[in-house]
Design a protein around this motif. Structure first.
Motif, PDB file in Angstrom:
ATOM      1  N   VAL B 115     -36.421   7.492 -20.000  1.00 53.37           N
ATOM      2  CA  VAL B 115     -37.651   6.721 -19.850  1.00 53.37           C
ATOM      3  C   VAL B 115     -37.389   5.553 -18.900  1.00 53.37           C
ATOM      4  N   ILE B 135     -41.253  -0.809 -24.643  1.00 55.91           N
ATOM      5  CA  ILE B 135     -40.323   0.232 -25.111  1.00 55.91           C
ATOM      6  C   ILE B 135     -40.436   0.427 -26.624  1.00 55.91           C
ATOM      7  N   VAL B 138     -43.406   2.592 -27.068  1.00 55.38           N
ATOM      8  CA  VAL B 138     -43.157   3.955 -26.567  1.00 55.38           C
ATOM      9  C   VAL B 138     -42.347   4.761 -27.588  1.00 55.38           C
ATOM     10  N   LYS B 139     -41.506   4.087 -28.349  1.00 55.42           N
ATOM     11  CA  LYS B 139     -40.667   4.789 -29.331  1.00 55.42           C
ATOM     12  C   LYS B 139     -41.466   5.265 -30.541  1.00 55.42           C
TER      13      LYS B 139
END
Lengths: 94, 161
Positions: B115, B135, B138-139
């Motif tokens: 990513v 992030i 996104v996880k």
């Protein structure tokens, strides 16, 4: 009426396909669709999807047309012809 | 006149840059993305670009050596959610001028890129915080899954909350 069910990740591996069109006749609810799927895919599918009390396993997410059924009426959420159901385990991006 | 033309050129370049994308292995070039951010018409107001790149770890969750990492996504939905994450981060801090989120969906080996997130902001804290928040989102939000194949077996990964 017909609904489309999409499977992802470990559930896709269990059922062996990415999606299935199901014919639902009586009481078109999510619960009913899950039971139809249990009849087709057996105990492994059942143990993944349902918890010990017969409720939806907390490890799984079900979206109806993009909306989480936990924010609707849960397993009692009713379905319409052409609905799309997505079933998947917790996500892990990144 | 010349300035107008230059501005219009920058605007065009900024438009070309895709802000959110699901890509395959080696399908994007870091430097091009960063240059793309710098072409944003508001880039002259900025003092920082912060980047995060995820790579495949060589040691699995089970402590064994990783052979490969397989990513799966519901791509259409994942793109929608990544787009929403980007919009929310930009709305939250007006000092963040632009944000890119590129996620690789493919079969990857240790060391491969997974990513890439980059933010351009007026100050370093704006850019760094935006990347850090992105992030984390996104996880846990987009429908993306990963399966780790190690010397001692394979399993789907669950993110620790």
């Amino acid at each position: 009426m017909k609904v489309k069910v999409r499977f992802f990740a470990e559930l896709r591996e269990i059922v062996g396909i990415k999606e299935k069109i199901l014919e639902v006749t009586n009481s078109p609810t999510i619960y009913n669709v899950l039971n139809l799927l249990v009849n087709i895919y057996g105990k492994t599918f059942e143990e993944k999807i349902f918890d010990e009390k017969g409720g939806l396993s907390e490890n799984y997410i079900i979206l109806l047309n993009g909306k989480n059924i936990r924010l609707l009426k849960g397993l009692d959420t009713t379905l319409q012809d052409g609905d799309e159901i997505a079933i998947f385990p917790p996500v892990a991006g990144g | 006149m010349e300035m107008k033309l230059q501005f219009s050129h920058q605007l065009q370049e900024a438009k070309k840059l895709e802000k959110v994308k699901i890509v395959r292995k080696n399908e994007f070039k870091l430097q091009e993305l960063i240059e793309g951010l710098k072409k944003n018409p508001k880039a002259f107001e900025c003092g920082a670009i912060a980047c995060f790149m995820g790579i495949v770890r060589g040691i699995g969750k089970n402590g064994s050596r990783v052979q490969k990492l397989f990513y799966e996504a519901w791509e259409e939905e994942a793109t929608k959610i990544l787009t929403k994450i980007r919009e929310e981060i930009l709305k939250e801090n007006k000092n963040v001028i632009d944000l890119l989120i590129y996620h690789v969906i493919d079969e990857l080996q240790p060391g491969d890129e997974t990513v890439f997130i980059a933010a351009i902001g007026k100050h370093r804290h704006d850019a760094i915080n935006a990347v850090s928040k992105t992030i984390e989102e996104v996880k846990t939000k987009p429908p993306i899954w990963k399966k780790e194949y190690t010397e001692k077996g394979s399993y789907w990964i669950r993110e620790e909350k």
